[in-house]
Scaffold this motif. Structure first.
Motif: not given
Lengths: 474, 219
Positions: A218-221, A228, A224-225
């Motif tokens: 969720k999100g792009n912080d 990923r 979440s990196d």
């Protein structure tokens, strides 16, 4: 300590310190200004008092037309002036002459009074007596040619009480706000760090073997990196493990097949050998039949073991690449297989171009011997086996074609599986173990190419291998 | 009438070997080379026993066993799969026994004999020359006179008579008469064989085969 605890505690401590320090600085500053204001007002009242006494003396001098007044007059005047202030309870004052009290209006903190009297000329100080705070001022005044000292004191307890009340209030507000901040912070930190907890939970699951688990992103912080990257890692681990499992599974199947392929001839060998051993009377026919089976099955085991060795050694074999003349190869095949062709009444047709391929001589020979051998076995009596080539500028395609019964399309991929036999009884009769095409496929793979099998029932089978052509240096 | 046995086995050499082995035991047999042939043979005939391979073309052995339904015929599974689960599966399905390939001829005969005796409980008497063995009464008579044998000697004699003209190794005799746990003491076999010869006058019939074992020969 957990990360959330660290973040929580440090942030909370920082907030508390900043809030308290700033409010205390602000408060003290206000207090200091208030005291200064009190001092200003006290000083002006003190001066006013002094001026009042002086004016009264000048007035008396003018009224009574006397320049020289005696000390008692001065005392009386001062008493009268100071007495006029009796109703003002916020202040007190004492007039001294030569360290002796002349007159006191209202009550003064006596000890402080004498202390400040010791100061030279003009002074002011703040003293605390019995929970009361006073501002004391002393000044020297010349009255009627003599030096008098006036000590005045002002009750500034309220200012101090106000300060301490403010201070208490700030402290209470500080504690309440700290609690409030703590609650909000706790919620915030836990919420912000939830992805991290999910991450660690999922990681643990993956580590314990649930390789198909993935982190929900969720999100792009930063978290979440990481998630990923973790998912990517899990993908590749899952993939690798899958590959390993497949490999292990195919090994297992291979070994299972191998064991079965070994047990079959072994059963015949052991059985017939045992019959030969224990049977009392054995006819010549029986002896020949039984021992014939034993010899045949032993040969099958032998061929199985040598094919296996070949197959296994191919994996880590260094290819010796050299030019192989296809015409010459075709002639060699023809000569080698002549007795076989003659026995099976098969005509061999060589239709190859004058062309050269790069390959390992031994392996290429083995490859085509196996293919020709298969074709011969598949061919009916009097059939034709063709060895042909198709040359394009890029590649040389070599094909072995027979006129056998062919196979259905769905079985083609199975042909190169080790131990796959189209017709078990037939294959075994020919001493095969189901490894020939598997071996061919391995050899082709070692040369960076593959077997292309085309066949349909009743139409014969064609196996082709394509070799890339070297660019000719003219 | 000798027992008639169906051999279901896709490998030609193995089925012939089994056929030859069974003929030593005095049995007649037929061969089916795949599951479908086996099934129709079982359903259309009355065999005394079926030796059923598991890995078969068309229908595997387990399926053949299931499809035969209520047809009453004892089955011995015969397979290269030596793993315990398939062994258990075979026996659970109701097979009489399970023989793992490869096997010795005598072992096959012994297992077949056990199963046949279980399903064909006739013939409580064995005859050999002038010797009569009463399997139920545990009595051995020579020309009507009772001969006193120990239980082991009795078992040994029975096994020899059931395997006339077959050379039996000491190991096999030990395994059959004394049980599998009794490996090693082959001298025990020699002693008992000598006792049998003496008590029953079998010196010329129960012969020693050098480096192998003993054989009770038909007259």
């Amino acid at each position: 300590m957990k990360l959330w605890q660290k973040i929580f505690l440090t942030t909370l401590a920082l907030v508390i310190i900043v809030v308290n320090v700033s409010s205390i600085v602000l408060l003290s500053n206000n207090h200091r200004l208030a005291i200064e204001r009190e001092q200003q007002s006290a000083l002006s009242r003190h001066s006013y008092l002094v001026a009042d006494i002086k004016n009264a003396i000048i007035y008396t001098q003018l009224v009574e037309r006397r320049v020289e007044l005696d000390n008692d007059d001065v005392t009386d005047i001062a008493r009268e002036v100071l007495g006029g202030w009796r109703s003002d309870s916020t202040m007190a004052a004492t007039l001294f002459k030569d360290g002796k009290k002349i007159y006191t209006v209202n009550k003064q903190p006596a000890k402080a009074e004498y202390e400040i009297l010791g100061e030279p000329d003009y002074a002011s100080r703040i003293v605390e007596v019995d929970d009361e705070t006073y501002l004391l001022i002393v000044s020297t005044t010349e009255l009627n040619g003599e030096d008098y000292r006036l000590v005045s004191s002002f009750d500034i307890t309220t200012t101090y009480e106000l300060f301490s009340a403010d201070f208490n209030q700030v402290r209470a507000v500080g504690i309440v706000s700290a609690l409030l901040v703590a609650g909000i912070l706790l919620l915030l930190v836990r919420t912000l760090l939830r992805p991290l907890r999910n991450l660690s939970g999922t990681t643990r699951q993956i580590a314990s073997g649930d390789l198909d688990k993935r982190v929900t992103i969720k999100g792009n912080d930063e978290v979440s990196d990481v998630a990923r990257s973790l998912n990517t890692m899990a993908d590749s681990i899952e993939h690798n493990v899958g590959e390993l499992e497949k490999l292990a599974e195919s090994r297992k199947v291979f070994i299972g097949n191998l064991a079965h392929e070994m047990k079959t001839p072994l059963t015949s060998i052991l059985g017939f050998a045992d019959i030969l051993r224990i049977k009392r009377q054995i006819t010549d026919d029986e002896r020949i039949e039984y021992s014939g089976v034993i010899v045949g099955e032993t040969k099958r085991l032998q061929s199985l073991s040598s094919k296996l060795m070949e197959l296994l050694s191919l994996g880590n074999m260094q290819l010796t690449l050299e030019d192989i003349d296809i015409r010459a190869l075709s002639t060699t095949i023809e000569v080698t297989f002549q007795p076989v062709f003659a026995r099976s009444g098969i005509s061999f047709v060589s239709d190859v171009d004058e062309v050269v391929i790069k390959g390992d001589d031994e392996l290429i020979k083995s490859l085509f011997y196996n293919l020709i051998d298969n074709s011969v076995k598949a061919s009916p009596q009097g059939g034709t086996v063709t060895f042909s080539s198709t040359v394009t500028p890029q590649q040389v395609k070599l094909s072995v074609t027979d006129e056998g019964s062919g196979i259905s399309e769905d079985q083609i991929p199975l042909l190169t599986e080790p131990f796959f036999m189209l017709d078990k009884a037939r294959t075994r009769k020919h001493g095969g173990a189901g490894l020939g095409l598997a071996l061919c496929a391995e050899i082709a793979r070692a040369h960076g190419t593959e077997l292309i099998i085309t066949s349909s029932p009743g139409a014969g089978t064609c196996v082709s291998v394509s070799f890339a052509r070297e660019v000719e240096n003219a | 009438m000798p027992a008639h046995i169906l051999i279901v086995e896709d490998d030609e050499n193995i089925s012939h070997m089994i056929e030859a082995t069974l003929s030593i035991g005095g049995y007649t047999s037929e061969i089916a080379a795949d599951g479908e042939a086996a099934l129709s043979a079982i359903l259309n005939n009355n065999y005394d026993l079926v030796l059923l391979d598991i890995m078969l073309p068309k229908l595997d052995g387990f399926t053949v066993f299931e499809r035969k339904g209520n047809k009453e015929v004892p089955v011995i599974f015969l397979t290269a799969m030596g793993d315990i689960p398939s062994k258990v599966k075979g026996l659970k399905m109701g097979a009489e026994d399970y023989i793992v390939k490869p096997f010795e001829a005598v072992e096959l005969l012994a297992r077949v004999e056990v199963v046949l005796r279980r399903s064909l409980p006739g013939l409580p008497l064995l005859n050999y020359l002038n010797i009569v063995v009463d399997l139920e009464g545990h009595l051995v008579t020579v020309e009507g006179k009772v001969v006193d044998l120990t239980p082991k000697e009795f078992d040994l004699l029975t096994f020899f008579i059931k395997n006339i003209d077959i050379a039996l190794t000491r190991e096999r005799l030990l395994a059959v008469v004394w049980g599998y746990g009794y490996a090693g003491e082959t001298r025990t076999v020699d002693t008992h064989v000598q006792q049998l010869r003496k008590k029953l006058g079998l010196h010329d019939n129960l012969i020693t085969i050098p480096r192998l074992g003993y054989r009770l020969e038909s007259a």
